[in-house]
Design a protein around this motif. Structure first.
Motif, PDB file in Angstrom:
ATOM      1  N   GLU A 430       0.819  -1.213   0.000  1.00  0.00           N
ATOM      2  CA  GLU A 430       0.000   0.000   0.000  1.00  0.00           C
ATOM      3  C   GLU A 430       0.857   1.269   0.000  1.00  0.00           C
ATOM      4  OE1 GLU A 430      -3.295  -1.868  -0.587  1.00  0.00           O
ATOM      5  OE2 GLU A 430      -3.380   0.285  -0.162  1.00  0.00           O
ATOM      6  N   LEU A 431       2.138   1.103   0.360  1.00  0.00           N
ATOM      7  CA  LEU A 431       3.044   2.263   0.366  1.00  0.00           C
ATOM      8  C   LEU A 431       3.717   2.345  -0.998  1.00  0.00           C
ATOM      9  CD1 LEU A 431       4.626   1.727   3.912  1.00  0.00           C
ATOM     10  CD2 LEU A 431       2.545   2.969   3.305  1.00  0.00           C
ATOM     11  N   PHE A 432       3.062   3.006  -1.936  1.00  0.00           N
ATOM     12  CA  PHE A 432       3.534   3.005  -3.319  1.00  0.00           C
ATOM     13  C   PHE A 432       4.060   4.351  -3.784  1.00  0.00           C
ATOM     14  CE2 PHE A 432      -0.956   4.104  -3.319  1.00  0.00           C
ATOM     15  CZ  PHE A 432      -1.006   5.207  -4.150  1.00  0.00           C
ATOM     16  N   ARG A 433       3.888   5.401  -3.006  1.00  0.00           N
ATOM     17  CA  ARG A 433       4.303   6.726  -3.477  1.00  0.00           C
ATOM     18  C   ARG A 433       5.806   6.913  -3.295  1.00  0.00           C
ATOM     19  NH1 ARG A 433      -0.921   8.727  -1.111  1.00  0.00           N
ATOM     20  NH2 ARG A 433      -2.298   8.868  -2.921  1.00  0.00           N
ATOM     21  N   GLN A 596       1.458   8.481  -8.029  1.00  0.00           N
ATOM     22  CA  GLN A 596       2.706   7.813  -7.650  1.00  0.00           C
ATOM     23  C   GLN A 596       3.707   8.783  -7.024  1.00  0.00           C
ATOM     24  OE1 GLN A 596       4.667   5.974 -10.949  1.00  0.00           O
ATOM     25  NE2 GLN A 596       6.393   5.214  -9.739  1.00  0.00           N
ATOM     26  N   TRP A 597       3.690  10.020  -7.491  1.00  0.00           N
ATOM     27  CA  TRP A 597       4.635  11.017  -6.992  1.00  0.00           C
ATOM     28  C   TRP A 597       4.003  11.978  -5.983  1.00  0.00           C
ATOM     29  CZ3 TRP A 597       9.613  10.262  -7.648  1.00  0.00           C
ATOM     30  CH2 TRP A 597      10.023   9.448  -8.700  1.00  0.00           C
ATOM     31  N   GLY A 598       2.810  11.644  -5.513  1.00  0.00           N
ATOM     32  CA  GLY A 598       2.220  12.409  -4.417  1.00  0.00           C
ATOM     33  C   GLY A 598       1.424  13.632  -4.824  1.00  0.00           C
ATOM     34  N   TYR A 599       1.037  13.730  -6.098  1.00  0.00           N
ATOM     35  CA  TYR A 599       0.270  14.883  -6.563  1.00  0.00           C
ATOM     36  C   TYR A 599      -1.196  14.511  -6.789  1.00  0.00           C
ATOM     37  CZ  TYR A 599       4.876  16.905  -7.496  1.00  0.00           C
ATOM     38  OH  TYR A 599       6.162  17.362  -7.372  1.00  0.00           O
ATOM     39  N   LEU A 600      -2.038  15.522  -6.718  1.00  0.00           N
ATOM     40  CA  LEU A 600      -3.469  15.339  -6.970  1.00  0.00           C
ATOM     41  C   LEU A 600      -3.892  16.232  -8.138  1.00  0.00           C
ATOM     42  CD1 LEU A 600      -4.890  15.337  -3.323  1.00  0.00           C
ATOM     43  CD2 LEU A 600      -4.611  13.370  -4.830  1.00  0.00           C
ATOM     44  N   PRO A 601      -4.265  15.654  -9.286  1.00  0.00           N
ATOM     45  CA  PRO A 601      -4.697  16.476 -10.414  1.00  0.00           C
ATOM     46  C   PRO A 601      -6.007  17.202 -10.127  1.00  0.00           C
ATOM     47  CG  PRO A 601      -4.058  14.265 -11.138  1.00  0.00           C
ATOM     48  CD  PRO A 601      -4.162  14.235  -9.645  1.00  0.00           C
ATOM     49  N   VAL A 602      -6.112  18.390 -10.668  1.00  0.00           N
ATOM     50  CA  VAL A 602      -7.345  19.175 -10.663  1.00  0.00           C
ATOM     51  C   VAL A 602      -7.592  19.571 -12.116  1.00  0.00           C
ATOM     52  CG1 VAL A 602      -8.476  21.303  -9.911  1.00  0.00           C
ATOM     53  CG2 VAL A 602      -6.967  20.071  -8.343  1.00  0.00           C
ATOM     54  N   PHE A 603      -8.792  19.261 -12.621  1.00  0.00           N
ATOM     55  CA  PHE A 603      -9.118  19.557 -14.012  1.00  0.00           C
ATOM     56  C   PHE A 603     -10.005  20.797 -14.036  1.00  0.00           C
ATOM     57  CE2 PHE A 603      -7.870  15.203 -13.840  1.00  0.00           C
ATOM     58  CZ  PHE A 603      -7.185  14.973 -15.024  1.00  0.00           C
ATOM     59  N   TYR A 604      -9.461  21.855 -14.607  1.00  0.00           N
ATOM     60  CA  TYR A 604     -10.061  23.188 -14.552  1.00  0.00           C
ATOM     61  C   TYR A 604     -10.757  23.517 -15.877  1.00  0.00           C
ATOM     62  CZ  TYR A 604     -10.173  28.281 -13.732  1.00  0.00           C
ATOM     63  OH  TYR A 604     -10.563  29.587 -13.563  1.00  0.00           O
ATOM     64  N   GLU A 605     -12.000  23.960 -15.792  1.00  0.00           N
ATOM     65  CA  GLU A 605     -12.815  24.339 -16.955  1.00  0.00           C
ATOM     66  C   GLU A 605     -12.958  23.174 -17.932  1.00  0.00           C
ATOM     67  OE1 GLU A 605     -11.842  28.005 -18.799  1.00  0.00           O
ATOM     68  OE2 GLU A 605     -11.681  29.104 -16.919  1.00  0.00           O
ATOM     69  N   ALA A 606     -13.289  22.009 -17.395  1.00  0.00           N
ATOM     70  CA  ALA A 606     -13.471  20.813 -18.217  1.00  0.00           C
ATOM     71  C   ALA A 606     -14.911  20.736 -18.721  1.00  0.00           C
ATOM     72  CB  ALA A 606     -13.125  19.567 -17.412  1.00  0.00           C
ATOM     73  N   SER A 607     -15.093  20.037 -19.842  1.00  0.00           N
ATOM     74  CA  SER A 607     -16.420  19.880 -20.437  1.00  0.00           C
ATOM     75  C   SER A 607     -17.169  18.739 -19.758  1.00  0.00           C
ATOM     76  CB  SER A 607     -16.286  19.601 -21.932  1.00  0.00           C
ATOM     77  OG  SER A 607     -15.622  18.359 -22.143  1.00  0.00           O
ATOM     78  N   GLU A 608     -18.453  18.622 -20.083  1.00  0.00           N
ATOM     79  CA  GLU A 608     -19.274  17.559 -19.514  1.00  0.00           C
ATOM     80  C   GLU A 608     -18.762  16.188 -19.928  1.00  0.00           C
ATOM     81  OE1 GLU A 608     -23.554  19.938 -19.243  1.00  0.00           O
ATOM     82  OE2 GLU A 608     -23.309  18.223 -20.589  1.00  0.00           O
ATOM     83  N   GLU A 609     -18.205  16.080 -21.121  1.00  0.00           N
ATOM     84  CA  GLU A 609     -17.671  14.803 -21.587  1.00  0.00           C
ATOM     85  C   GLU A 609     -16.541  14.318 -20.687  1.00  0.00           C
ATOM     86  OE1 GLU A 609     -16.243  14.991 -25.564  1.00  0.00           O
ATOM     87  OE2 GLU A 609     -15.685  12.873 -25.665  1.00  0.00           O
ATOM     88  N   VAL A 610     -15.660  15.230 -20.301  1.00  0.00           N
ATOM     89  CA  VAL A 610     -14.555  14.881 -19.403  1.00  0.00           C
ATOM     90  C   VAL A 610     -15.094  14.534 -18.021  1.00  0.00           C
ATOM     91  CG1 VAL A 610     -12.452  15.740 -18.300  1.00  0.00           C
ATOM     92  CG2 VAL A 610     -12.915  16.296 -20.692  1.00  0.00           C
ATOM     93  N   VAL A 611     -16.135  15.256 -17.577  1.00  0.00           N
ATOM     94  CA  VAL A 611     -16.727  14.999 -16.266  1.00  0.00           C
ATOM     95  C   VAL A 611     -17.197  13.555 -16.165  1.00  0.00           C
ATOM     96  CG1 VAL A 611     -18.650  15.549 -14.729  1.00  0.00           C
ATOM     97  CG2 VAL A 611     -17.389  17.393 -15.856  1.00  0.00           C
ATOM     98  N   MET A 612     -17.802  13.062 -17.230  1.00  0.00           N
ATOM     99  CA  MET A 612     -18.384  11.731 -17.204  1.00  0.00           C
ATOM    100  C   MET A 612     -17.344  10.643 -16.933  1.00  0.00           C
ATOM    101  SD  MET A 612     -21.626  11.989 -17.432  1.00  0.00           S
ATOM    102  CE  MET A 612     -21.384  13.453 -16.388  1.00  0.00           C
TER     103      MET A 612
END
Length: 862
Positions: A430-433, A596-612
């Motif tokens: 479980e310790l993979f980062r 894996q490297w300890g980051y959390l993506p945030v998707f800014y101004e994404a379309s509904e297609e990406v949301v799905m």
């Protein structure tokens, strides 16, 4: 000088915030000063000796004495030609004047507050002129009384002590005639431009105000039964007030009190009686009216916030109340932890024993504190799933086991630690980062835990000091240590833990690794021209973001993501670009590598297609606004709705304005002309980017530029046409105009662009997003959207959201929703703060912080 005035104008909101904050600090400080002069035991004794009717009468006297000051606000609003509601006027005026009584500074605080309360809807110069008239007459009443007091001192029967203050009285008395003469002689807009009724009203209001001040003091003394001659009191009180005003001491504290005590003592009044007299005067004239004003303030503030923010503050308060109930439930869990810190408490109180399922005793203080805190630190590494935390955590648990076995043997503790060790050993996978990115969320949680435990320990240490009174020792004797040395050894342990915490966090962080790569222009352009892009794709060439390219099984670049990293958030700008069939695989690979490297993506101004498909990865989302699309084939200026736009086009055509589109490469002369237009448009503002382009020659050379020229063939406005690498959608990025551009130039340029792109075969024109359009306005909206709306409302000084929506509404044939998606491991408040930072900081900061944390740019310069 002009630049300085412009800078002040651009930052006026900051100055207002600083002013309000300063007033709060001053008032709080002076309340503390007054509270030091008030003994509640003494007040209790005083009120016991006073009849109830006298106390009630003193209360009414204080309220009546403050009331005349409402006249200032009535006159101010009359000058400003506005009619606020009577209840608002009374409450606001009471609040302003009672705050000014506490804060002091010669009435300057009241002027600043009146500007904030009554001048928001008026022109700034008009407000300044009106306030200047109020300011010069604020002290006219005191000046009139100074003249009266001067004649009493010089020609009346006063003692020798009062004679020495004649110079102060004549000085204060000269103010009124000087102001009258100046207001009659001067013809300027600030002092002289005032009618007789307004002048008389201000003088009367000031006179009544100081009559109330003086009268309340004398009447309170009479109700106390003080034997006095008011003729003797008036000069002393006025002289003390003049000295206090001149010194600008808040509330006239100190100088006024000392002078009155000494002066009244020379008049034969007992010093203790004088102190009580001043105490009651402070209470009924300053404190009680201020408390009423504070009630008005809270009432108006809560109503204003709930109205402005659609009831969100009230909902948040309800939510916090619910959280408090949850906190009480968690309290039982905290008791288990405290049983290891103050075990005697659980022995003395039977009701606490029920919360102590495990006896945990470590008899030596220094090792106990070290091991306890270090387990918490290792817990952070395990919670963050960092590989580097594995061996140190196992080592620490083994040390704790050995220590417990030899020093404080307990089967319960041995079994507990052994079970914990086994779980960690079998949780290695479980310790993979690869590294720890110490996020704001982690800092918040760790800071609360460590700070609470440290403060508790320090409080216990203070309680154990020999000089600390232990008259309640029978109640909290479980706080007592066997000796100060034992407690001090534990405190040294906390200091060592602080150092070790820093070193261990640095160890877990390791050599910082970032994902993605800097911009490779050739590689990015090849991908976009091969597979297509969108309205945000061209922003990659601003060179202020990193790129992440997905390569398919054939080792071919197919998907491009552009993003920027701040703290542990990788903020992806817009939808992915490239081959749509690979979007899902590319996003999944990006999320996994970031994780894996300890980051959390945030998707800014994404379309509904990406949301799905991102929702399938456990991402939450909030709506950020709506994007305006213009149906180009069906766009027309005919009809009643477009009447004003037709008029604009006819006017520009009649005045021989021309619309032209230039293709790159552009000459140096053209770029310099565009730069001049851009600089005039920017003024004192700074260039911003990230989600919108800034003026960069290399960036502008990558696409066509549309311009509007005047009769003299000079460019007065321009917009760069963003390549979308598709024939379906067209859009622009920068749209700027010079000072000589006539009104309506933006409409002229937009309509010309619609016609041009329709001729080029585009299906629709993307006008960009209207942020927060229809976001969080419904009571049924997600709480995240309600909070996001609130955060951005506080950032509204950067941008007018409603105005943009209204402008685009007249052209838009369709509105398309845009969203921000974030991991459930992120705090929504921190996500919104990151977006605000990235979207609002000038690009100059990026240059200064290159390679560290680039703080980036504002989205909405349209």
């Amino acid at each position: 000088m002009k630049k300085m005035l412009q800078w002040i104008k651009d930052h006026v909101s900051y100055f207002k915030t600083i002013f309000i904050f300063s007033v709060v600090v001053i008032v709080f400080r002076e309340l503390l000063s007054i509270s030091k002069t008030i003994s509640f035991e003494q007040l209790g004794a005083i009120f016991q000796d006073l009849a109830i009717w006298k106390i009630v009468l003193m209360f009414l006297i204080g309220l009546i004495a403050v009331s005349p000051m409402i006249g200032y606000d009535v006159i101010l609003n009359k000058i400003l030609k506005q009619k606020p509601k009577k209840i608002f006027l009374i409450e606001s005026s009471w609040m302003i004047n009672t705050i000014n009584n506490i804060a002091g500074f010669g009435g300057l605080v009241s002027i600043g507050l009146r500007s904030e309360f009554y001048g928001k809807e008026k022109d700034g110069k008009m407000v300044v002129r009106a306030l200047s008239k109020i300011l010069i007459f604020l002290m006219s009443g005191l000046s009139i009384y100074s003249l009266i007091a001067f004649f009493i001192v010089m020609f009346g029967h006063t003692n020798d002590y009062l004679q020495q203050y004649w110079i102060w009285l004549i000085g204060g008395g000269l103010y009124f005639p000087v102001v009258i003469v100046a207001s009659l002689i001067k013809k300027d807009e600030y002092i002289g431009d005032i009618d007789h009724s307004t002048r008389a009203g201000l003088i009367l209001t000031s006179f009544l105000e100081w009559t109330g001040v003086l009268g309340s003091f004398i009447l309170i003394g009479m109700l106390m039964g003080v034997k006095m001659n008011p003729v003797q009191i008036i000069p002393l009180f006025i002289a003390a007030s003049v000295i206090g005003i001149v010194s600008m001491i808040p509330g006239e504290l100190g100088s006024f009190d000392i002078m009155m005590i000494v002066g009244l003592s020379t008049l034969g009044i007992d010093r203790e009686v004088v102190v009580v007299w001043i105490l009651l005067y402070r209470l009924f004239y300053y404190i009680i009216p201020f408390m009423i004003g504070a009630i008005f303030f809270v009432k108006n503030l809560s109503h204003s916030l709930n109205t402005r923010y659609s009831g969100i503050p009230r909902e948040l308060t309800t939510e916090l109340a619910h959280k408090f109930v949850v906190f009480l439930m968690y309290f039982s869990g905290i008791m288990i932890v405290l049983s290891a810190t103050i075990p005697e408490a659980f022995s003395q109180f039977s009701w606490l024993k029920k919360f102590n399922p495990l006896s945990f005793h470590l008899i030596t203080q220094l090792p106990a504190i070290l091991l306890g805190f270090l387990l918490l630190i290792m817990g952070r590494g395990i919670a963050a799933r960092v590989k580097r935390a594995y061996l140190p955590t196992i080592g620490l648990i083994l040390i704790t086991l050995v220590y417990t076995f030899f020093k404080d043997f307990s089967w319960g503790v041995i079994v507990f630690l052994s079970l914990l060790l086994v779980i960690i050993i079998f949780s290695k996978r479980e310790l993979f980062r690869e590294q720890l990115v110490y996020s704001w969320e982690m800092i918040t949680i760790d800071g609360i835990i460590f700070l609470a435990l440290t403060i508790l320990y320090i409080v216990i240490g203070v309680y154990n000091l020999p000089t600390f009174p232990h008259h309640k020792r029978h109640f909290i004797s479980f706080f007592l240590f066997p000796s100060e040395k034992i407690w001090f050894s534990g405190f040294i342990g906390i200091c060592l833990v602080t150092l070790f915490s820093y070193l261990f966090i640095r160890y877990l962080e390791g050599k910082k690794h970032t994902i993605g790569t800097p911009l490779d222009e050739e590689r990015a352009l090849n991908l976009l021209t091969t597979y297509g892009g969108n309205t945000d794709s061209q922003l990659i060439f601003l060179k202020d973001k990193d790129m992440y390219i997905y390569t398919d099984q054939n080792n071919e670049d197919t998907v491009l993501l552009q993003f920027k990293t701040l703290n542990n958030k990788c903020v992806v700008m817009g939808d992915p670009s490239g081959k749509k069939e690979d979007f899902s695989a590319a996003v999944e690979q990006f999320i996994n590598e970031a994780d894996q490297w300890g980051y959390l993506p945030v998707f800014y101004e994404a379309s509904e297609e990406v949301v799905m498909f991102l929702h399938e990865f456990g991402y939450d989302f909030i709506k950020m606004g709506e994007e305006a699309h213009v149906d180009l084939p069906n766009f027309t200026l005919s009809g009643k709705k477009m009447k004003s736009e037709r008029a604009v086009m006819n006017r520009f055509t009649k005045e021989n304005y021309r619309f032209e589109v230039f293709s790159p490469p552009f000459s140096n002369e053209l770029m310099q002309e565009l730069k001049q237009v851009s600089d005039e448009w920017l003024g004192s503002r700074k260039e911003k980017g990230f989600s919108l382009g800034f003026f960069s020659e290399s960036y502008l050379q990558r696409g066509k530029i549309a311009v509007a020229k005047n009769q003299e063939d000079r460019i007065v406005a321009f917009a760069n046409i963003m390549p979308t690498y598709t024939k379906e959608e067209g859009t622009i990025d920068l749209m700027r105009y010079s000072k000589e551009a006539p009104s309506g130039v933006m409409d002229y340029l937009f309509i010309s662009l619609f016609n041009y792109m329709n001729d080029e075969g585009f299906t629709y024109f993307n006008l960009g997003m209207a942020p927060l359009s229809n976001v969080g306005t419904s009571k049924k909206s997600f709480i995240q959207e309600r909070i996001a709306y609130l955060v951005y409302e506080f950032g509204s000084r950067f941008y007018s959201f409603r105005g943009l929506r209204d402008y685009k509404e007249k052209y838009a044939s369709e509105w398309v929703s845009r969203y921000t998606l974030y991991s459930r491991n992120s705090f929504i408040a921190y996500v919104m703060v990151v977006l605000l930072i990235l979207d609002n900081a000038p690009i100059e900061k990026q240059k200064k912080m290159h390679g560290v944390r680039r703080i980036l740019r504002n989205r909405y310069q349209r």
